[in-house]
Design a protein around this motif. Structure first.
Motif, PDB file in Angstrom:
ATOM      1  N   LEU A 134      28.085  36.435  25.324  1.00 10.50           N
ATOM      2  CA  LEU A 134      27.648  37.541  26.295  1.00 10.50           C
ATOM      3  C   LEU A 134      26.311  37.199  26.701  1.00 10.50           C
ATOM      4  O   LEU A 134      25.469  36.922  26.047  1.00 10.50           O
ATOM      5  N   ASP A 186      26.045  44.137  32.323  1.00 15.28           N
ATOM      6  CA  ASP A 186      27.130  45.263  32.045  1.00 15.28           C
ATOM      7  C   ASP A 186      28.515  44.704  32.301  1.00 15.28           C
ATOM      8  O   ASP A 186      28.601  44.227  33.155  1.00 15.28           O
ATOM      9  N   TYR A 187      29.360  44.890  31.293  1.00 15.61           N
ATOM     10  CA  TYR A 187      30.593  44.474  31.109  1.00 15.61           C
ATOM     11  C   TYR A 187      31.844  45.517  31.353  1.00 15.61           C
ATOM     12  O   TYR A 187      31.491  46.326  30.570  1.00 15.61           O
ATOM     13  N   GLU A 233      28.489  46.797  25.245  1.00 15.88           N
ATOM     14  CA  GLU A 233      27.903  45.476  25.037  1.00 15.88           C
ATOM     15  C   GLU A 233      26.572  45.856  24.224  1.00 15.88           C
ATOM     16  O   GLU A 233      26.420  44.888  23.434  1.00 15.88           O
ATOM     17  N   ASN A 283      32.143  41.041  22.706  1.00 11.38           N
ATOM     18  CA  ASN A 283      32.241  39.586  22.689  1.00 11.38           C
ATOM     19  C   ASN A 283      33.715  39.179  22.377  1.00 11.38           C
ATOM     20  O   ASN A 283      34.191  38.177  23.141  1.00 11.38           O
ATOM     21  N   VAL A 285      36.205  40.239  25.265  1.00 11.61           N
ATOM     22  CA  VAL A 285      35.926  39.510  26.695  1.00 11.61           C
ATOM     23  C   VAL A 285      36.593  38.038  26.291  1.00 11.61           C
ATOM     24  O   VAL A 285      37.159  37.683  27.380  1.00 11.61           O
ATOM     25  N   ARG A 314      39.654  36.926  28.797  1.00 13.27           N
ATOM     26  CA  ARG A 314      39.394  35.604  29.600  1.00 13.27           C
ATOM     27  C   ARG A 314      40.272  34.432  29.070  1.00 13.27           C
ATOM     28  O   ARG A 314      40.545  33.424  29.923  1.00 13.27           O
ATOM     29  N   ILE A 327      37.597  40.645  33.359  1.00 10.85           N
ATOM     30  CA  ILE A 327      36.423  41.324  32.910  1.00 10.85           C
ATOM     31  C   ILE A 327      35.478  40.918  34.095  1.00 10.85           C
ATOM     32  O   ILE A 327      35.401  39.965  34.635  1.00 10.85           O
ATOM     33  N   GLU A 349      31.563  41.263  35.513  1.00 11.87           N
ATOM     34  CA  GLU A 349      29.978  41.256  35.146  1.00 11.87           C
ATOM     35  C   GLU A 349      29.157  42.034  36.177  1.00 11.87           C
ATOM     36  O   GLU A 349      29.406  41.453  37.239  1.00 11.87           O
TER      37      GLU A 349
END
Length: 227
Positions: A62, A67-68, A86, A94, A97, A101, A224, A226
């Motif tokens: 991360l 900000d996720y 997060e 983490n 995410v 992904r 996800i 960002e």
């Protein structure tokens, strides 16, 4: 002599028929359990084969100060938005995410839905027993963050687990505000900010029910973002 030959032929024919009756073309008897079949309508339960497995949780990746946000796209195109914690639960964010992904959640279903309690997903087997192959330690709850990490509020997202320190890929979203989970050290790592009504509309599903119920609502993908 003719009678003797006839008797031998008769015995041979009977023996051959017995072999045919015993060996009908199926596999030889074995003490091993039969393989789990994933074909046909009776296994249309949301299981997805071929998902990767890892030996250990992912390396931390991360970016500080980012900000996720997670967007869960359902099969009908509707979106559930999750603000990830997060700062409060970085290891769990983490992990989530990373799996998102990697496409791990693509095609999986909400295999367990208990109205007024939880909607649970992240299991490739859709039985409640599957994972990404590793276990993720629980993150500590200290004085000052226990309220922020509470699993009580509606919409909170938390890792599901079979025991302390046994999280992996499965997660649940709270659909009711019962407070009994806080005493069990579950790690919350986000909260739904949009689309909770979509989860309320899910049909009840118990993966342990007999006969196996139809597949639960499908996740097309988890994106996800960002900020």
């Amino acid at each position: 002599m003719i009678a003797t030959v006839g008797l031998v032929l008769a015995v041979t024919l009977i023996a051959s028929l017995a072999v045919v009756a015993f060996d009908s073309g199926g596999p030889a008897p074995t003490t091993d359990p039969p393989p789990v079949r994933r074909t046909g309508s009776e296994v249309d339960t949301g299981a997805v084969e071929g998902k990767p497995q890892w030996d250990a949780p992912p390396a931390f990746s991360l970016t500080q100060g980012v900000d996720y946000i997670a967007e869960i796209e359902l099969e009908d195109g509707e979106i559930v938005v999750i603000d990830l914690y997060e700062g409060l639960a970085p290891e769990h964010v983490n992990n989530f995410v990373f799996l998102a992904r990697e496409g791990f959640y693509d095609g999986l279903t909400f295999h367990r839905v208990v109205p007024g309690f939880v909607a649970q997903a992240g299991d490739p087997t859709a039985t409640g027993t599957g994972s990404a192959g590793y276990t993720l330690p629980d993150e500590p709850i200290h004085d000052g963050n226990e309220g922020q990490l509470s699993v009580t509020p509606i919409g909170v997202v938390s890792m599901a687990r079979s025991g302390l320190g046994a999280s992996s890929s499965q997660f649940f979203i709270k659909l009711g505000d019962q407070d009994h989970l806080d005493s069990q050290s579950f790690t919350s790592f986000g909260i739904v900010t949009s689309g909770i009504d979509l989860l309320y509309a899910f049909d009840t599903r118990d993966p342990a029910a007999v006969p196996t119920p139809p597949a639960g609502p499908k996740i097309v993908e988890i994106r996800i973002i960002e900020q």
